[in-house]
Each structure stands twice: as structure tokens, then as C-alpha cells.
Design an enzyme around this catalytic site. Structure first.
Site, PDB file in Angstrom:
ATOM      1  N   ARG A   1       2.967   4.671   6.359  1.00 23.71           N
ATOM      2  CA  ARG A   1       3.377   3.944   7.567  1.00 23.71           C
ATOM      3  C   ARG A   1       3.793   2.504   7.295  1.00 23.71           C
ATOM      4  NH1 ARG A   1      -2.264   5.145  10.294  1.00 23.71           N
ATOM      5  NH2 ARG A   1      -2.780   4.550   8.135  1.00 23.71           N
TER       6      ARG A   1
ATOM      7  N   CYS B   1       0.849  -1.197   0.000  1.00 17.46           N
ATOM      8  CA  CYS B   1       0.000   0.000   0.000  1.00 17.46           C
ATOM      9  C   CYS B   1       0.885   1.247   0.000  1.00 17.46           C
ATOM     10  CB  CYS B   1      -0.915   0.004   1.220  1.00 17.46           C
ATOM     11  SG  CYS B   1      -2.049   1.425   1.234  1.00 17.46           S
TER      12      CYS B   1
ATOM     13  N   HIS C   1      -2.397  -3.953   4.924  1.00 16.33           N
ATOM     14  CA  HIS C   1      -2.247  -3.567   6.339  1.00 16.33           C
ATOM     15  C   HIS C   1      -3.608  -3.261   6.953  1.00 16.33           C
ATOM     16  CE1 HIS C   1      -2.759   0.882   5.856  1.00 16.33           C
ATOM     17  NE2 HIS C   1      -2.504   0.555   4.613  1.00 16.33           N
TER      18      HIS C   1
ATOM     19  N   CYS D   1      -6.323   0.116   6.775  1.00 18.14           N
ATOM     20  CA  CYS D   1      -6.070   0.700   5.453  1.00 18.14           C
ATOM     21  C   CYS D   1      -7.218   1.646   5.066  1.00 18.14           C
ATOM     22  CB  CYS D   1      -5.924  -0.407   4.407  1.00 18.14           C
ATOM     23  SG  CYS D   1      -5.553   0.201   2.750  1.00 18.14           S
TER      24      CYS D   1
ATOM     25  N   ASP E   1       0.412   3.746   1.684  1.00 20.83           N
ATOM     26  CA  ASP E   1       0.375   4.325   3.039  1.00 20.83           C
ATOM     27  C   ASP E   1       1.795   4.560   3.569  1.00 20.83           C
ATOM     28  OD1 ASP E   1       0.187   4.453   6.013  1.00 20.83           O
ATOM     29  OD2 ASP E   1      -1.937   4.095   5.613  1.00 20.83           O
TER      30      ASP E   1
HETATM   31 ZN   LIG Z   1      -3.485   1.236   2.924  1.00 16.82          ZN
END
Ligand SMILES: [Zn+2]
Length: 221
Positions: A58, A54, A110, A113, A56
Site C-alpha cells: 500500500r 517498506c 508508514h 506497519c 507493504d
Molecule cells: Zn510496513
């Protein structure tokens, strides 16, 4: 890079400058450990792993697997989707499998999400709705089981897992992966889910090493 800087206090220009300061620190640190660090890396890459994760911020592949630059070839998009008409993903996959000869491809989702959460709702977010449609398709495939989960967060987590599992299946159906297997290339396709709350990766146990379990209609000979 400097942990002493409180980045929430930086203004627009400082935030930008901080990145370049961080780079200087990174170079300094790397060279202090190995003066030839960059010369060695510049010679070429032979990562054994392709990561599809992803976007993302993090969930950075190297940090969470304790690996270094050069060890993981990375493709990231919103909600780690494997869409079989996505030229970007297919190009990365083709290069990783046929040129770099990676040994493992890992789809990593994750919990928590945002893409998954958005796809489960009915609100419009703009262009991205068309990307999130693919997640809605995953929901539809597993709707019976998902609808039975009453706790909304638990249901989201379950969809995160199904999305990874379908990502693995989609990879296995590509001509790229099937041809690699056909030619005897040792290639494992795996699905993981990372927990933002604990930092721990869970293996979805859907590792696939051949096309024997693919529905017949998707099997290429
Ligand atoms: Zn995500």
C-alpha cells in the site's frame, strides 16, 4: 489495471492473466499520451531521489508522490530498515549516490506497519524474527519514551517514527554518504512517515546534509 474488474472474484489463473492484461492497458495508455514514451525512458535514467521504503503493497513510492517512472530509484524491504551490513541496501545506496548522483535519499515508513507491530510483540513468526530484531534494537534505544505511551497503537506509531529517524541516522553513518559529503556532493538524507488512513506524508524533520551531527565515534575522515 482495469478498475472495472473485481479482483477479489478472480481465480488463481485469472489473477495471473489479469496482470498481463493490465500491462497491455498500461502500454496503450502511455503511448496514447506520448508515442515515444518508452523510447525516451529506455535511453537511461537520472532519478534525483533514492527511496528506501517498506515492502507493504500500500506504499508505492511513485503513486503516493505523484511521480512517474524514471523519477525515483527505489529500495524496499520489510519495515524500511537501514541495516549497515545489508549488502542489498548498501549496493542500491552506492549505485544511487555514486553513479546516479541522486540529490536526496528518503527513508519512508508508514503508520500501521505490520513489521513494526510484529517487532513490538513476543510471538515468533519464523525467519523474519531475525530481521525484526533490528526494530527491537530501535525500541531499546527509545524504550523509556515508548514504554511511557500507554495506548498500544500510539506506541506503534511512535516506534514507526523512531525507526525512520534511526534509519536516517544509519544512512548518515555509512561510508557511502559520508564520502559523498566529503567530496562536496549535495546530498540530503530525509525521514518521512506515510499515513495509510489519510494518504498524507509527514516529514520527520531530521533532514541531514553533512556529518556534523553524527556522534564522533561514527564520523569518518
Ligand atoms: Zn510496513
Amino acid at each position: 489495471m482495469n478498475p472495472k474488474v473485481d479482483k477479489t472474484k478472480l481465480n488463481h489463473a485469472e489473477l495471473y492473466a489479469n496482470l498481463l492484461d493490465g500491462n497491455k492497458q498500461f502500454v496503450e495508455d502511455a503511448l496514447s499520451v506520448d508515442p515515444e514514451y518508452f523510447e525516451t525512458l529506455a535511453k537511461g535514467q537520472a532519478p534525483p531521489v533514492l527511496w528506501i521504503g517498506c515492502a507493504d503493497s500500500r506504499v508505492p513510492a511513485n503513486q503516493i508522490t505523484n511521480t512517474a517512472p524514471g523519477e525515483i530509484f527505489v529500495h524496499r524491504n520489510i519495515a524500511n530498515m537501514v541495516i549497515h551490513t545489508d549488502m542489498n541496501m548498501l549496493s542500491v545506496l552506492d549505485y544511487a549516490v555514486n553513479v546516479l548522483k541522486v540529490k536526496h535519499v528518503i527513508v519512508t515508513g508508514h503508520y500501521g506497519c505490520g513489521g513494526i507491530a510484529a517487532a513490538m510483540g513476543n510471538e515468533q513468526f519464523g525467519l523474519i524474527d531475525n530481521w525484526l530484531r533490528h526494530i527491537k534494537d530501535v525500541y531499546r534505544l527509545h524504550a523509556q519514551k515508548l514504554d511511557a505511551v500507554t495506548d498500544i497503537e500510539e506506541r506503534r506509531d511512535k516506534l514507526v517514527e523512531y525507526n525512520v529517524i534511526e534509519g536516517v541516522r544509519n544512512l548518515c553513518k555509512t561510508s557511502i554518504v559520508q564520502n559523498a559529503w566529503k567530496s562536496g556532493q549535495q546530498l540530503g538524507i530525509h525521514g518521512w512517515v506515510y499515513s495509510l488512513k489519510t494518504g498524507i506524508i509527514s516529514d520527520m524533520k531530521v533532514s541531514t546534509y553533512n556529518n556534523e551531527h553524527i556522534d564522533n565515534v561514527f564520523r569518518l575522515i
